[in-house]
Design a protein around this motif. Structure first.
Motif, short mmCIF file in Angstrom:
data_model
loop_
_atom_site.label_atom_id
_atom_site.label_comp_id
_atom_site.label_asym_id
_atom_site.label_seq_id
_atom_site.Cartn_x
_atom_site.Cartn_y
_atom_site.Cartn_z
N LEU A 53 0.83 -1.21 0.00
CA LEU A 53 0.00 0.00 0.00
C LEU A 53 0.86 1.26 0.00
N VAL A 54 1.92 1.25 0.77
CA VAL A 54 2.82 2.39 0.79
C VAL A 54 3.44 2.59 -0.59
N ASP A 70 9.40 1.78 -1.40
CA ASP A 70 10.26 1.05 -0.46
C ASP A 70 11.15 1.96 0.37
N ASP A 71 11.55 3.09 -0.19
CA ASP A 71 12.34 4.03 0.60
C ASP A 71 11.51 4.59 1.75
N LYS A 72 10.26 4.93 1.45
CA LYS A 72 9.38 5.43 2.51
C LYS A 72 9.10 4.35 3.53
N TRP A 73 8.88 3.12 3.08
CA TRP A 73 8.59 2.00 3.99
C TRP A 73 9.77 1.77 4.94
N ARG A 74 10.98 1.81 4.39
CA ARG A 74 12.16 1.67 5.25
C ARG A 74 12.26 2.82 6.23
N THR A 75 11.94 4.02 5.78
CA THR A 75 11.96 5.18 6.67
C THR A 75 10.96 5.02 7.80
N ILE A 76 9.81 4.44 7.52
CA ILE A 76 8.80 4.21 8.56
C ILE A 76 9.30 3.20 9.58
N ARG A 82 12.43 2.39 10.32
CA ARG A 82 13.50 3.01 11.09
C ARG A 82 12.93 4.08 12.03
N GLY A 83 11.93 4.78 11.53
CA GLY A 83 11.32 5.82 12.35
C GLY A 83 10.63 5.27 13.58
N LEU A 84 10.01 4.11 13.45
CA LEU A 84 9.40 3.47 14.62
C LEU A 84 10.43 3.26 15.72
N GLN A 134 2.80 8.52 9.05
CA GLN A 134 4.01 8.60 8.24
C GLN A 134 3.78 8.13 6.81
N SER A 135 2.82 7.26 6.61
CA SER A 135 2.51 6.80 5.25
C SER A 135 1.59 7.76 4.53
N GLY A 136 0.89 8.60 5.32
CA GLY A 136 -0.09 9.50 4.73
C GLY A 136 -1.35 8.77 4.29
#
Length: 546
Positions: free
Chosen positions: A424-425, A428-434, A436-438, A459-461
């Motif tokens: 859904l995201v 993959d860069d955003k998913w990895r950021t999420i 790591r952000g957690l 974070q995914s919007g």
């Protein structure tokens, strides 16, 4: 330390990776409430420090010692709850050299403090105890102490206590919401043996009576069930990993007969560290090092002291849980249990009902290990292959405040939910950021499901509440139902929660596109009456052609 306070596992294939799931039940007792809730006798004081100082007699299967508990007074009250499970017994409790009255109610012990507890004061109590702790019959699933012997007849002893709780072998504030800031662990054992516990070895005291005490120090917050003792005829070797936060000591403690094969097999450990630091961020406990410790059971995620018993085989005891072949590319216990350093030990659920936070993400970490070294197709094949183990027997989230876990589906189903959210995201860069952000946002914190859900959604919007509700709170797998009438595709979601309108990627005649079905019929024009429809298998849904 009170980081965030909110009041508030076919049988073999399913149970093989479940840590210690508690028995499912519909009614709960006062003991369940005393164990599983933030009672008035717990909430007024904040954990600061433990010093667990014990002697272990393997011949007699006996433990004797004390736990010094430092705490900060949050409210001026005088009754403190400390937990210790039978048949162990608290023999006395001291504060300022005064012996205190203890009222026992099952496994909960209510200590009446004599001295005034001034708000903001840092005080301590010393809890003395002894006895024969519960023996683990089938560790790590049932929990307790494993009293075994190695092939040479030496004692081989280890603790494992996730489901039952740490109070099965030592006295503590046995609830996940409040983690101790730091801890010392002193364990006296016969001098032909060694004890390995969490953190770093500070000193070794050789006694004249034929025993030796090993002193370990933990500098980071640690959850109670992550604390462990491992006693055996160990050999040690180590290496330094160049990690995101600098040099990280990787230490390995194995039975002396196994050191040569361990030096080869444990190469999965630095590979694990590289992959997980990439996906999740820096290893959360550099100050305490990372250890793999051989034990007489399968293994467990004890913080900075991950235990290992996978017989030096790839997969799960030589088996591929996914049936795809990819599960034999790594040692399951090294990868899975070490993944818990990020999800369970760094980010810890407040209530055990939310244990999916530990197990879904960690099961999913196996896929990400494969992704890092073998690519997305391998990762997808593995997680999809594991779907055959999902039972959909009851919801993943358990009952709150009574020490009740949800379904063992928190492993495979939870991983497939996260894999679906990655689709859904669609970045993959955003998913990895999420991910790591957690681990940055909730670094060394205890959390609720809501906090994790909100963070990923924000974070995914994307509005992901219906997705989490569907997979975590029901046993219903969404059905993508469709039919082709002339040159028109009719489709909708069925078997869903209210408001479920999850987007999904389909292919029409081999050409991919995204659609957003609703629970009422939707239509889409097709190139021809003979058009073929396929749904991306990375989405954990059922497809039904009408």
């Amino acid at each position: 330390m009170k980081k965030i306070v909110l009041v508030i596992f076919t049988l073999l294939s399913i149970h093989i990776i479940q840590a210690q799931l508690l028995t499912d039940k519909e009614t709960f007792t006062r003991q369940d409430t005393l164990r599983g809730s933030i009672t008035p006798e717990r909430e007024w004081w904040d954990l600061g420090y433990y010093h667990l100082d014990i002697s272990v007699d393997p011949d007699k299967k006996f433990i004797k010692g004390k736990n010094t508990i430092k705490y900060t007074v949050l409210e001026s009250k005088s009754v403190m709850q400390i937990d210790l499970q039978e048949p162990l017994k608290i023999t006395k409790v001291l504060q300022n050299n005064k012996e205190l009255t203890v009222r026992k109610e099952g496994n909960a012990h209510f200590i009446t403090l004599v001295d005034k507890q001034d708000k903001g004061a840092i005080n301590s109590v010393i809890v003395y105890y002894e006895g024969h702790p519960k023996e683990a019959v089938r560790a790590p699933w049932d929990g307790g102490i494993s009293w075994k012997k190695d092939a040479n007849g030496n004692h081989f002893v280890a603790s494992s206590c996730q489901g039952l709780g740490a109070s099965v072998w030592w006295p503590n504030k046995d609830h996940m919401y409040d983690e101790v800031d730091s801890m010392d662990i002193s364990v006296n054992v016969p001098s032909n043996l060694m004890n390995v516990s969490n953190g770093r070895l500070q000193s070794v005291d050789i006694k004249e009576n034929g025993t030796t005490t090993y002193h370990w120090t933990v500098k980071n917050p640690i959850n109670n069930y992550g604390v462990n003792i491992n006693i055996g005829n160990y050999a040690n070797f180590s290496e330094v990993y160049k990690g995101e936060k600098g040099d990280l000591d990787l230490n390995y403690y194995v039975l002396k007969d196994n050191i040569d094969k361990a030096k080869v097999h444990f190469k999965d450990a630095p590979k694990m560290m590289e992959a997980f630091e990439h996906w999740f961020g820096p290893y959360p406990f550099y100050e305490d090092s990372f250890k793999l410790v051989e034990v007489p059971y399968l293994g467990m995620e004890h913080q900075s002291s991950v235990t290992y018993g996978n017989q030096y085989k790839k997969g799960y005891l030589g088996r591929d849980l996914s049936g795809t072949g990819w599960g034999l590319k790594f040692d399951f216990i090294i990868i899975h249990e070490a993944g818990h350093e990020w999800f369970a030990n760094n980010i810890t659920n407040i209530d055990i009902a939310d244990m999916w936070i530990h197990e879904s993400f960690t099961n999913y970490s196996e896929n990400l290990f494969l992704d890092y070294y073998f690519g997305k197709e391998a990762s997808s094949a593995y997680v999809i292959g594991c779907r055959k183990n999902i039972q959909n027997d009851r919801p993943i989230i358990g009952t709150y405040n009574v020490n009740s876990e949800g379904s063992g589906d928190m492993y495979y189903k939870g991983a497939n939910m996260l894999h679906t959210i990655r689709q859904l995201v669609n970045n993959d860069d955003k998913w990895r950021t999420i991910l790591r952000g957690l681990n940055k946002e909730f670094y060394h914190k205890t959390v609720t499901t809501q906090q994790i859900e909100d963070y990923i959604s924000n974070q995914s919007g994307m509005y992901l509440k219906p997705v989490f509700d569907q997979y975590l709170r029901t046993v219903k797998i969404p059905v993508f139902e469709y039919s082709i009438k002339k040159k028109k595709l009719e489709y909708k979601w069925t078997n869903t929660v209210d408001g479920f309108n999850m987007p999904i990627e389909i292919s029409i005649d081999g050409i991919s596109q995204w659609i957003t079905p609703e629970t009422t019929s939707n239509t889409l024009k097709l190139p021809s009456r003979k058009s073929t429809i396929t749904v991306d298998k990375d989405f954990y849904v059922t497809v039904k052609a009408i």
